[in-house]
Write a protein that holds these residues in place. Structure first.
Motif, short mmCIF file in Angstrom:
data_model
loop_
_atom_site.label_atom_id
_atom_site.label_comp_id
_atom_site.label_asym_id
_atom_site.label_seq_id
_atom_site.Cartn_x
_atom_site.Cartn_y
_atom_site.Cartn_z
N CYS A 1 18.38 44.08 -8.72
CA CYS A 1 18.01 42.51 -9.15
C CYS A 1 18.36 42.52 -10.56
O CYS A 1 18.50 43.35 -11.49
CB CYS A 1 16.19 42.67 -9.17
SG CYS A 1 15.67 41.25 -9.97
N CYS B 1 15.18 42.51 -13.15
CA CYS B 1 14.45 43.77 -13.49
C CYS B 1 15.12 44.89 -13.18
O CYS B 1 14.75 46.10 -13.75
CB CYS B 1 12.92 43.68 -12.84
SG CYS B 1 13.29 43.76 -10.99
N CYS C 1 15.29 39.66 -7.01
CA CYS C 1 14.13 40.31 -6.07
C CYS C 1 12.83 39.23 -5.99
O CYS C 1 12.68 38.21 -6.87
CB CYS C 1 13.63 41.66 -6.56
SG CYS C 1 12.36 41.40 -7.92
N CYS D 1 10.86 38.52 -9.20
CA CYS D 1 11.53 37.82 -10.30
C CYS D 1 12.18 36.25 -9.94
O CYS D 1 12.60 35.56 -10.78
CB CYS D 1 12.73 38.52 -10.83
SG CYS D 1 12.28 40.21 -11.39
ZN LIG Z 1 13.50 41.76 -10.04
#
Ligand SMILES: [Zn+2]
Length: 242
Positions: A154, A157, A178, A181
């Motif tokens: 991702c 993050c 993801c 997020c």
């Molecule tokens: Zn993420």
């Protein structure tokens, strides 16, 4: 004043005076080149065929100050059959326009040049569908121009993404996001589309990956690459509709 010979492909031309054309060329060693093809629109001009869009040839150039003139050209390929299929011709023109936006004067563009030739050859001489061809071109172009999409983790993050989980694409960050997020501006991407991109990047630009059309992230890669360009791609409006 000096003379050089360069292999190049004609990305664009602009008619000039009665019989001349200003050619925009892509050279693997010199990037984007503007050169005047004097008299090329006269019926018996030796550089007539080499002054058309898509023409691949060895161009003999004469340089005086900042200006280049084509004094001779040996034609290698015209990609002529493209003219017989309007959809494929529009796609071919789009590829030339994208290459023109990316290439810089005086900056070598070996990978871009080879990628363009591979893609145009397939578009012209094979019956491979144009959507995966275009998507493959855009994906490999992003890789060779330094903005290869990040597909493993991702981009927000940093968490490693599983093959099967739902993901979104963040154009600005250049990669997958993801579930935790993702925001409204991000575009959903299917697991099959992610697999297609990974597979294509692994196979390399000379390889052809056969896959069902619905798994090809054509629109996604178009917006991803087009937002990175500093001007709109003119032929985008001519592309066949879905
Ligand atoms: Zn993420």
């Amino acid at each position: 004043m000096r003379q050089t010979e360069r292999t190049a492909i004609v990305l664009r031309y602009a008619n000039y005076r009665d019989n001349d054309r200003m050619l925009t060329l892509l050279s693997p060693t010199q990037g984007r080149i503007e050169a005047l093809a004097r008299g090329c629109r006269r019926p018996r001009s030796p550089i007539l065929n080499a002054s058309e869009m898509f023409a691949l040839g060895d161009f003999e150039l004469y340089q005086k100050g900042a200006h280049l003139t084509v004094i001779n050209a040996t034609l290698i390929e015209t990609f002529y059959p493209l003219r017989q299929d309007f959809d494929r011709l529009s796609v071919g023109t789009y590829l030339l326009n994208v290459a023109e936006c990316i290439a810089q004067p005086g900056v070598a563009a070996q990978e871009l040049f080879m990628l363009l030739l591979h893609t145009l050859s397939r578009l012209t001489f094979s019956d491979q569908p144009w959507r995966p061809l275009t998507a493959g071109f855009l994906l490999h172009l992003s890789a060779c121009e330094g903005f290869r999409p990040r597909l493993q983790h991702c981009v927000h993050c940093g968490r490693r993404l599983e093959e099967t989980e739902s993901t979104w694409f963040d154009h600005a960050e250049g990669g997958l996001v993801c579930r935790e997020c993702h925001q409204q501006a991000h575009v959903p991407v299917s697991a099959a589309q992610v697999r297609w991109m990974k597979h294509m990047l692994q196979a390399g630009s000379a390889a052809w990956v056969d896959s069902p059309e619905m798994t090809v992230p054509y629109q996604l890669l178009r917006s991803y690459v087009e937002t990175r360009l500093d001007k709109p791609v003119r032929a985008a409006a001519m592309l066949p509709r879905d």
